[in-house]
Write a protein that holds these residues in place. Structure first.
Motif, mmCIF file in Angstrom:
data_model
loop_
_atom_site.group_PDB
_atom_site.id
_atom_site.type_symbol
_atom_site.label_atom_id
_atom_site.label_comp_id
_atom_site.label_asym_id
_atom_site.label_seq_id
_atom_site.Cartn_x
_atom_site.Cartn_y
_atom_site.Cartn_z
ATOM 1 N N ALA A 35 -57.177 29.856 -26.548
ATOM 2 C CA ALA A 35 -56.694 29.340 -25.320
ATOM 3 C C ALA A 35 -55.404 29.334 -25.364
ATOM 4 N N SER A 36 -54.624 28.874 -26.423
ATOM 5 C CA SER A 36 -53.093 28.762 -26.408
ATOM 6 C C SER A 36 -52.509 28.788 -27.808
ATOM 7 N N THR A 37 -51.469 29.203 -28.096
ATOM 8 C CA THR A 37 -50.876 29.162 -29.495
ATOM 9 C C THR A 37 -49.868 28.238 -29.781
ATOM 10 N N SER A 38 -49.852 27.212 -30.530
ATOM 11 C CA SER A 38 -48.836 26.332 -30.847
ATOM 12 C C SER A 38 -47.561 27.046 -31.029
ATOM 13 N N PRO A 39 -46.387 26.751 -30.180
ATOM 14 C CA PRO A 39 -45.107 27.352 -30.224
ATOM 15 C C PRO A 39 -44.491 27.297 -31.742
ATOM 16 N N VAL A 40 -44.653 26.462 -32.725
ATOM 17 C CA VAL A 40 -44.452 26.003 -34.058
ATOM 18 C C VAL A 40 -45.167 26.087 -34.981
ATOM 19 N N MET A 41 -45.305 26.943 -35.987
ATOM 20 C CA MET A 41 -46.247 26.823 -36.864
ATOM 21 C C MET A 41 -45.334 26.275 -38.377
ATOM 22 N N ARG A 42 -46.071 25.488 -38.907
ATOM 23 C CA ARG A 42 -45.549 24.376 -39.810
ATOM 24 C C ARG A 42 -46.299 24.426 -41.175
ATOM 25 N N VAL A 43 -45.775 24.456 -42.387
ATOM 26 C CA VAL A 43 -46.375 24.200 -43.759
ATOM 27 C C VAL A 43 -45.443 23.111 -44.426
ATOM 28 N N SER A 44 -45.987 22.032 -44.894
ATOM 29 C CA SER A 44 -45.262 21.066 -45.512
ATOM 30 C C SER A 44 -46.109 20.429 -46.516
ATOM 31 N N GLY A 45 -45.392 19.872 -47.498
ATOM 32 C CA GLY A 45 -46.021 18.967 -48.559
ATOM 33 C C GLY A 45 -45.907 19.463 -49.961
ATOM 34 N N ALA A 46 -46.562 18.977 -51.092
ATOM 35 C CA ALA A 46 -46.137 18.826 -52.460
ATOM 36 C C ALA A 46 -47.526 18.641 -53.118
ATOM 37 N N GLY A 47 -47.899 19.307 -54.088
ATOM 38 C CA GLY A 47 -48.967 19.023 -55.056
ATOM 39 C C GLY A 47 -49.073 20.128 -56.203
ATOM 40 N N GLY A 48 -50.090 19.677 -57.053
ATOM 41 C CA GLY A 48 -50.032 20.236 -58.318
ATOM 42 C C GLY A 48 -51.499 20.163 -58.789
ATOM 43 N N GLY A 49 -51.283 20.427 -60.260
ATOM 44 C CA GLY A 49 -52.406 20.432 -61.052
ATOM 45 C C GLY A 49 -52.199 20.846 -62.240
ATOM 46 N N TYR A 50 -53.446 21.335 -62.986
ATOM 47 C CA TYR A 50 -53.378 21.725 -64.315
ATOM 48 C C TYR A 50 -54.102 23.302 -64.476
ATOM 49 N N LEU A 51 -53.461 24.420 -64.957
ATOM 50 C CA LEU A 51 -54.145 25.788 -64.931
ATOM 51 C C LEU A 51 -55.201 25.813 -65.668
ATOM 52 N N GLY A 52 -56.226 26.613 -65.131
ATOM 53 C CA GLY A 52 -57.590 26.639 -66.135
ATOM 54 C C GLY A 52 -57.725 27.900 -66.845
ATOM 55 N N PRO A 53 -58.942 28.495 -67.217
ATOM 56 C CA PRO A 53 -59.104 29.349 -68.261
ATOM 57 C C PRO A 53 -58.374 30.850 -67.588
#
Length: 330
Positions: A35-53
């Motif tokens: 129906a409409s497209t947001s004029p602004v696309m955003r990605v924000s934040g921080a995160g992590g974890g531990y690698l697996g096998p």
């Protein structure tokens, strides 16, 4: 820190530059349910974890990601990224940061690319600065995910392309904003039936709807499976894409790679049959999101002058079907 082995070793030719460039615009121009497209696309934040096998020799290593970016034009974003990878004893393996080169988001999924501007990697004898990177972010609420591809390890990185968000965060999270909003509810028409394949990854789709790009209608079918413990390139499956509009595209083929993270899957394949003989042998890719609003994305490689499609790399899922749907099980 490196991406899974299938990304590091694969360089597969071809992708449609016009679709990559318009892939940013694809959610608004190719999605009939927007129906409409947001004029602004955003990605924000921080995160992590531990690698697996999936990361031999690095299992248990803590990693952390930060992304802060926005875009009205997906090929001209603003923002930055920061990645830290340590060993369990706290020793630094690699830390790098840089600026963004593309950003596209639809619903809960975003694909972000960038270039490294600064890096510290005491025991990794590779060139980091100037190398491209790609992130795929899934804003899952209680369970966010991220996927990545590192140019310094030889992974092919093209703007607006990423792999599946295979890494589940155990700390922090991301917020994804922007993209089209569906006008109508889905669910009318054929349903998807997925037969049990045992353990592993299974993706199935039967869907379609209006195609604004050709002023007609499209139909897409896909069935794919990777057994538990199997390499993503050991996928068994096929796809078929039909556009009944002005383009009259009708092609099918075999899949060559499949990887899934949560409800998002990325698969690539090779055309084996087409009403246009020039398309036979060409590489294609699909992105699929199994969510409240199912979505499909695609890239073609009809011209050798266009950016490459690598194994299990594609754009963000942008097309909301009018009927049918898809299932991602991993």
């Amino acid at each position: 820190m490196r991406s899974p082995k299938f990304i590091c070793r694969s360089v597969v030719a071809g992708v449609l530059a016009l679709l990559v460039t318009a892939g940013a615009a694809a959610p608004s121009s190719a999605d009939p349910d927007s129906a409409s497209t947001s004029p602004v696309m955003r990605v924000s934040g921080a995160g992590g974890g531990y690698l697996g096998p999936d990361w031999p020799g690095m299992e248990g290593d803590p990693v952390r990601f930060e992304i802060d970016g926005r875009a009205t034009d997906p090929l001209h974003p603003s923002g930055s990224f920061h990645v830290v990878h340590r060993k369990p004893d706290g020793r630094l393996l690699a830390e790098f940061s840089g600026h963004l080169t593309s950003l596209v988001s639809v619903d809960e999924v975003a694909v972000v690319t960038g270039v490294i501007d600064a890096a510290e990697h005491p025991d990794v004898p590779l060139q980091f600065v100037g190398k491209p990177v790609a992130f795929t972010v899934y804003d899952g609420g209680a369970q966010d995910r991220i996927g990545w591809a590192w140019g310094f390890f030889g992974a092919p990185v093209s703007k607006l392309q990423g792999t599946a968000p295979t890494f589940a965060l155990t700390d922090g999270g991301f917020r994804v904003e922007g993209g089209p909003r569906p006008r109508v509810a889905q669910g009318n028409g054929p349903k998807v039936a997925v037969q049990a394949e045992g353990d592993g990854t299974t993706v199935a789709a039967v869907l379609g709807g209006p195609s604004r790009s050709s002023r007609g209608s499209m139909r897409f079918e896909l069935a794919a499976h990777v057994p538990a413990g199997g390499d993503p390139t050991q996928v068994q499956g096929r796809f078929q894409f039909r556009d009944h509009g002005a383009s009259a595209a009708d092609f099918e083929g075999r899949l060559s790679c499949l990887v899934a993270g949560g409800p998002v899957a990325i698969t690539t394949g090779v055309v084996t049959k087409s009403n246009d003989p020039a398309q036979i042998g060409k590489q294609v890719s699909f992105s699929l999101k199994d969510g409240k609003v199912d979505r499909l994305g695609w890239l073609w490689s009809w011209s050798a002058a266009q950016p490459p499609i690598a194994d299990c790399m594609s754009t963000v899922p942008f097309y909301a079907p009018r009927w049918g749907g898809l299932v991602v099980q991993s």
